[in-house]
Design a protein around this motif. Sequence first.
Motif, PDB file in Angstrom:
ATOM      1  N   VAL A   1      -0.554  10.667 -10.009  1.00  0.00           N
ATOM      2  CA  VAL A   1      -1.649  10.911  -9.012  1.00  0.00           C
ATOM      3  C   VAL A   1      -1.337   9.389  -7.609  1.00  0.00           C
ATOM      4  O   VAL A   1      -0.974   8.338  -7.959  1.00  0.00           O
ATOM      5  N   CYS A   2      -0.804  10.330  -6.803  1.00  0.00           N
ATOM      6  CA  CYS A   2      -1.167   9.558  -5.777  1.00  0.00           C
ATOM      7  C   CYS A   2      -1.893   8.744  -5.379  1.00  0.00           C
ATOM      8  O   CYS A   2      -2.782   8.930  -5.195  1.00  0.00           O
ATOM      9  N   ARG A   3      -1.090   7.322  -5.068  1.00  0.00           N
ATOM     10  CA  ARG A   3      -1.876   5.974  -4.354  1.00  0.00           C
ATOM     11  C   ARG A   3      -2.220   5.933  -2.766  1.00  0.00           C
ATOM     12  O   ARG A   3      -3.459   5.306  -2.417  1.00  0.00           O
ATOM     13  N   HIS A   4      -1.816   7.212  -2.383  1.00  0.00           N
ATOM     14  CA  HIS A   4      -2.653   7.783  -1.094  1.00  0.00           C
ATOM     15  C   HIS A   4      -3.888   8.347  -1.343  1.00  0.00           C
ATOM     16  O   HIS A   4      -5.519   8.047  -0.927  1.00  0.00           O
ATOM     17  N   ARG A   5      -3.697   9.707  -1.120  1.00  0.00           N
ATOM     18  CA  ARG A   5      -5.522  10.314  -1.476  1.00  0.00           C
ATOM     19  C   ARG A   5      -5.688  11.307  -2.242  1.00  0.00           C
ATOM     20  O   ARG A   5      -6.029  12.104  -2.381  1.00  0.00           O
ATOM     21  N   GLY A   6      -4.622  10.875  -3.257  1.00  0.00           N
ATOM     22  CA  GLY A   6      -5.304  11.062  -5.285  1.00  0.00           C
ATOM     23  C   GLY A   6      -4.088  12.741  -5.062  1.00  0.00           C
ATOM     24  O   GLY A   6      -4.719  13.371  -7.036  1.00  0.00           O
ATOM     25  N   THR A   7      -3.450  13.062  -4.482  1.00  0.00           N
ATOM     26  CA  THR A   7      -2.767  14.420  -5.155  1.00  0.00           C
ATOM     27  C   THR A   7      -2.026  14.818  -6.050  1.00  0.00           C
ATOM     28  O   THR A   7      -0.964  13.371  -5.941  1.00  0.00           O
ATOM     29  N   VAL A   8      -1.455  15.684  -6.996  1.00  0.00           N
ATOM     30  CA  VAL A   8      -1.220  16.066  -8.495  1.00  0.00           C
ATOM     31  C   VAL A   8       0.378  15.811  -6.979  1.00  0.00           C
ATOM     32  O   VAL A   8       0.114  15.959  -6.664  1.00  0.00           O
TER      33      VAL A   8
ATOM     34  N   GLN B   1       8.315  13.226  -4.350  1.00  0.00           N
ATOM     35  CA  GLN B   1       7.372  12.570  -3.446  1.00  0.00           C
ATOM     36  C   GLN B   1       6.039  13.989  -3.820  1.00  0.00           C
ATOM     37  O   GLN B   1       6.534  14.385  -3.861  1.00  0.00           O
ATOM     38  N   CYS B   2       5.162  12.860  -2.786  1.00  0.00           N
ATOM     39  CA  CYS B   2       4.104  13.519  -2.543  1.00  0.00           C
ATOM     40  C   CYS B   2       4.399  14.604  -1.951  1.00  0.00           C
ATOM     41  O   CYS B   2       4.223  15.187  -0.628  1.00  0.00           O
ATOM     42  N   PRO B   3       3.659  15.787  -2.724  1.00  0.00           N
ATOM     43  CA  PRO B   3       3.414  17.230  -0.809  1.00  0.00           C
ATOM     44  C   PRO B   3       2.076  17.277   0.077  1.00  0.00           C
ATOM     45  O   PRO B   3       2.473  18.017   0.847  1.00  0.00           O
ATOM     46  N   TYR B   4       2.076  16.845  -0.677  1.00  0.00           N
ATOM     47  CA  TYR B   4       0.754  16.835   0.645  1.00  0.00           C
ATOM     48  C   TYR B   4       1.505  16.103   1.912  1.00  0.00           C
ATOM     49  O   TYR B   4       1.448  15.867   3.044  1.00  0.00           O
ATOM     50  N   HIS B   5       1.230  14.032   1.854  1.00  0.00           N
ATOM     51  CA  HIS B   5       1.955  13.917   3.309  1.00  0.00           C
ATOM     52  C   HIS B   5       3.345  13.138   3.368  1.00  0.00           C
ATOM     53  O   HIS B   5       3.350  12.319   3.223  1.00  0.00           O
ATOM     54  N   ALA B   6       3.663  13.642   1.833  1.00  0.00           N
ATOM     55  CA  ALA B   6       5.066  12.835   1.527  1.00  0.00           C
ATOM     56  C   ALA B   6       5.167  11.426   1.062  1.00  0.00           C
ATOM     57  O   ALA B   6       6.692  11.006   2.402  1.00  0.00           O
ATOM     58  N   TRP B   7       4.599  10.857   1.029  1.00  0.00           N
ATOM     59  CA  TRP B   7       4.801   9.577   0.188  1.00  0.00           C
ATOM     60  C   TRP B   7       5.718   9.309  -0.865  1.00  0.00           C
ATOM     61  O   TRP B   7       5.622  10.582  -1.543  1.00  0.00           O
ATOM     62  N   THR B   8       6.448   8.629  -0.353  1.00  0.00           N
ATOM     63  CA  THR B   8       7.881   8.722  -1.793  1.00  0.00           C
ATOM     64  C   THR B   8       7.742   7.373  -2.885  1.00  0.00           C
ATOM     65  O   THR B   8       7.777   6.387  -2.299  1.00  0.00           O
TER      66      THR B   8
HETATM   67  S1  FES Z   1      -2.088  12.054  -0.391  1.00  0.00           S
HETATM   68 FE1  FES Z   1       0.041  11.793  -1.193  1.00  0.00          FE
HETATM   69  S2  FES Z   1       0.833  11.705  -0.180  1.00  0.00           S
HETATM   70 FE2  FES Z   1      -1.093  12.015   1.145  1.00  0.00          FE
END
Ligand code: FES
Length: 355
Positions: free
Chosen positions: A75-82, A94-101
């Motif tokens: 679970v991404c620490r940004h906005r919670g995307t898998v 790499q998170c597919p939403y905003h590319a936090w890696t």
């Molecule tokens: S929710 Fe993962 S980068 Fe934004």
Amino acid sequence: MSDLAQALQTLPWSWYSDPEVAALERERIFRRAWQYVGHLGELQGPGSYFATHAAGVPIVVTLDRDGTLRGFLNVCRHRGTVVARGAEKRGTLQCPYHAWTYDLDGELRAAPRSSRDPSFEATGLCLRPVALGTWGPFVFSNPDPDCEPLEDALGDIAEVVAAGGLDVGQLRFHGRFPYGLRANWKIAIENYLECYHCAVNHPSLVEVIDERSLLLESNRLRVSQYAPAHRRVAEGTAPFDARGPLDSARYHLLLPATKLNSLPGHPNLSIGPVWPTATDRCEGFLDYFFGPGADDAWIADLLAIDDVVGGEDTALIEAAQAGTANGILEHGRLLAGSDDLVAYFQRYVRSRLAE
Ligand code: FES
Ligand SMILES: [Fe+2]
């Protein structure tokens, strides 16, 4: 009511449809329990990962370049995307939403445009670890990082499986078979924990295993049933050729909901979790593994008999759901001897929910 009568009363049938009970089960059982989440063959060597889940909690299993195996909430620490999907050999997540890696050790390595946020600190935004462990090729996870060690939860299961003649180190993965049931997860597990229904409902299975000689056993989180191969197997008249080094069927449950099955014959084992998806729905999968001597034709025969038995069980489980979940009766009455492991499971559920 006497203690004996109390012990033989089922759980209240409202517990099979009550959303509050389901929420408690999620918190007090599934979010604190070791569950099978996959196998080491899903990794592609150092610098790889696979995504999975424990009763719906997204989990990613990583193997770092230095060979360290870890598990994280996926679970991404940004906005919670898998974050991770599938299985890849890739040095980062790499998170597919905003590319936090994230690195495979969970550290946040890069967040695009984070330099524009003066208060941003990558430290403290790593993926949250979950407990992870292995036994042979099998990977288990517990969403609670402060849980008891896997070895304690598994208890004597490795010895018990080895004593049954199965060397899990020799097993090779064959395939995964997912399923869904229109029933509360407890009904699926209770059906698994008794073979009282076998004589009436599994005509082909009871010509392969001698269910009249079934042995029941429990030890902490391990609940087991053993049945020797039917005499028809030795005579060569059973519907499945179960001759081989394994002389009995062995069904284990690692509480709450990880099944391990092996039939008599060549080395074989299927393992997998069951998890609730709604009060009246559950899902599961079984990963099938085979060892030396199990050729393609024999494997196909074993899968065919499992498929028949699985279909028979689905009908039984869904019919029990239809009868219990309508609230017309308060509870049922277990049968001492035949339903002892069902009673054991129900005591486990009661005690977890009471914590
Ligand atoms: S929710 Fe993962 S980068 Fe934004
Ligand atoms: Fe069954």
